[in-house]
Design an enzyme around this catalytic site. Structure first.
Site, PDB file in Angstrom:
ATOM      1  N   GLU A 198     -46.389  22.815 -81.897  1.00 37.09           N
ATOM      2  CA  GLU A 198     -46.890  21.499 -81.514  1.00 37.09           C
ATOM      3  C   GLU A 198     -45.909  20.388 -81.939  1.00 37.09           C
ATOM      4  OE1 GLU A 198     -49.099  20.585 -79.477  1.00 37.09           O
ATOM      5  OE2 GLU A 198     -48.915  18.446 -79.984  1.00 37.09           O
ATOM      6  N   LYS A 228     -22.820  36.991 -67.352  1.00 32.84           N
ATOM      7  CA  LYS A 228     -21.909  38.090 -67.712  1.00 32.84           C
ATOM      8  C   LYS A 228     -22.540  38.828 -68.884  1.00 32.84           C
ATOM      9  CE  LYS A 228     -17.121  39.253 -68.661  1.00 32.84           C
ATOM     10  NZ  LYS A 228     -15.725  38.807 -68.775  1.00 32.84           N
ATOM     11  N   SER A 249     -10.519  31.600 -67.565  1.00 25.85           N
ATOM     12  CA  SER A 249     -11.704  30.744 -67.440  1.00 25.85           C
ATOM     13  C   SER A 249     -12.366  30.388 -68.769  1.00 25.85           C
ATOM     14  CB  SER A 249     -12.727  31.356 -66.475  1.00 25.85           C
ATOM     15  OG  SER A 249     -13.479  32.362 -67.094  1.00 25.85           O
ATOM     16  N   THR A 275     -14.021  35.749 -64.967  1.00 26.61           N
ATOM     17  CA  THR A 275     -15.427  36.142 -65.117  1.00 26.61           C
ATOM     18  C   THR A 275     -16.087  35.556 -66.357  1.00 26.61           C
ATOM     19  OG1 THR A 275     -14.808  38.172 -66.273  1.00 26.61           O
ATOM     20  CG2 THR A 275     -15.092  38.321 -63.876  1.00 26.61           C
ATOM     21  N   ASP A 276     -15.272  35.133 -67.336  1.00 25.40           N
ATOM     22  CA  ASP A 276     -15.862  34.694 -68.613  1.00 25.40           C
ATOM     23  C   ASP A 276     -16.858  33.540 -68.437  1.00 25.40           C
ATOM     24  OD1 ASP A 276     -14.368  36.615 -69.820  1.00 25.40           O
ATOM     25  OD2 ASP A 276     -13.112  35.267 -71.002  1.00 25.40           O
TER      26      ASP A 276
END
Ligand code: SIN
Length: 381
Positions: A339, A218, A112, A145-146
């Site tokens: 700001e 993760k 992934s 899972t990455d």
């Protein structure tokens, strides 16, 4: 008392009697056979009826460690992610059949870290097609899972349904001792089939913990307890084979979302810039030169920008590029700070981490370039 059996004289064995005996025996056999057939038919139809009664869950597979293989059972790093096909993962958990009828579909077979916007769009569209079918109760997505948190959040913003979508993975490859994938898969199918899981946004469920796809990240490189929602905690737990829900996400998700990807085949380019000591404008200029339509700045603290980089980001806004301030801290709200950030037109990324802020900004840019509208979206999702 046992009577002695009559001697077999053969006298009784007239053809008639033999035929009668044979007929009687055959009749009994027929009857037994019919009974057996009936019982088998009843069992089969009961089985079919039960299967028809079970919720239907579609499993979409994308690869990852949950489908990973290694040379030995003790190897938990350096393995081949995304090696196994979805049917192999389903076959490894026959208990699934007790809870749901599942179908498996291989969308991609990747590690992934190679996730793309195209995969995200494909998944979102396929989920929406499947969930429009009244017979489908929910969806499970198997994923590395990455970048799992990115897919979960993207679907949280683009799936048009209250039905559960559960994104899962594993930290140990399928070949490892104590592989976590099979139990995560079983839990996910049960969750996707659970009416209690409806209308809670896209869920992530690993290690017996149920998280919101919006909040989860993760948090550890290799540990099975890696998925955390900093400051916010889990939506629920899975214990003793049951789902326990504790809370609901408060932000807009899924069927409440205004984003529609059904006609999109790409997403606008959004780059993430990560600040550090001695940061200068080199990466900001590179993003602008690459044609970014948006920039997410992973700032220090409350979204702070290095003085060397700030003018480059202000120029980006002047060129029509949306600049969102996120934070590299890992938790908290990016809220009004300097700001001059307001004056420059920078947008506060609120509670989304940089990789999730990037996805929301991409979707926002499919609808508008107006910084006020984009700021509204960061407030609501
Ligand atoms: C991946 O993300 O595809 C590899 C790592 C994992 O799934 O744990």
């Amino acid at each position: 008392m046992n009577r002695p059996s009559r001697p077999d004289t053969g006298a009784d064995k007239t053809p008639d009697r033999r035929v009668r005996m044979l007929t009687k025996t055959t009749g009994q056999t027929d009857m037994n056979f019919k009974k057996t057939l009936l019982a088998a038919a009843l069992t089969l139809s009961a089985g079919l009826a039960m299967a028809a009664d079970l919720p239907q869950v579609a499993i979409l597979a994308t690869g990852g460690t949950i489908a990973g293989t290694a040379a030995s059972a003790t190897q938990t790093t350096g393995y081949k992610a995304g090696d196994l096909a979805i049917q192999t993962l389903i076959d490894a958990v026959p208990q699934i059949k007790d809870y749901a009828t599942v179908t498996g579909e291989q969308i991609v077979k990747i590690s992934s870290n190679n996730l793309t916007d195209q995969v995200l769009l494909t998944l979102a569209k396929r989920c929406n097609e499947l969930l429009a079918d009244p017979k489908v109760s929910g969806i499970v997505i198997t994923h590395g899972t990455d970048t799992l948190e990115e897919t979960a959040f993207f679907l949280n913003l683009t799936v048009k349904s209250k039905k559960p979508v559960v994104v899962i993975g594993a930290m140990r490859p399928a070949t490892a001792i104590s592989a976590d994938g099979p139990m995560n898969l079983l839990n996910a199918v049960k969750l996707a089939a659970d009416p209690k899981a409806q209308d809670r946004g896209v869920l992530v469920a690993l290690n017996d913990q149920i998280s919101s796809g919006r909040d989860v990240t993760k948090s550890n490189t290799t540990n099975v307890a890696t998925f955390k929602s900093p400051d916010l905690g889990y939506l629920g737990y899975i214990a003793g084979g049951k789902n326990y829900f504790l809370r609901n996400p408060a932000m807009r998700h899924t069927h409440q979302s205004e984003f529609d990807v059904s006609k999109l085949d790409k997403l606008p380019r959004v780059d993430i810039l990560y600040t550090h000591a001695s940061d200068d404008r080199v990466l900001a200029d590179a993003a602008i030169a690459a044609g970014a339509k948006g920039i997410v700045h992973a700032g220090s603290g409350n979204g702070s920008v290095h003085g060397q980089t700030e003018p480059a980001l202000a120029e980006a806004v002047q060129k029509g590029i949306a600049v969102v301030l996120s934070s590299r801290t890992g938790s908290g709200v990016v809220c009004p700070n300097e700001e001059q950030y307001n004056k420059a037109g920078f947008i506060e990324g609120r509670t989304l981490n940089p990789q999730k802020a990037r996805l929301l900004l991409q979707l926002a840019l499919t609808k508008t370039n107006d910084p006020k509208e984009i700021a509204r979206m960061f407030e609501e999702y």
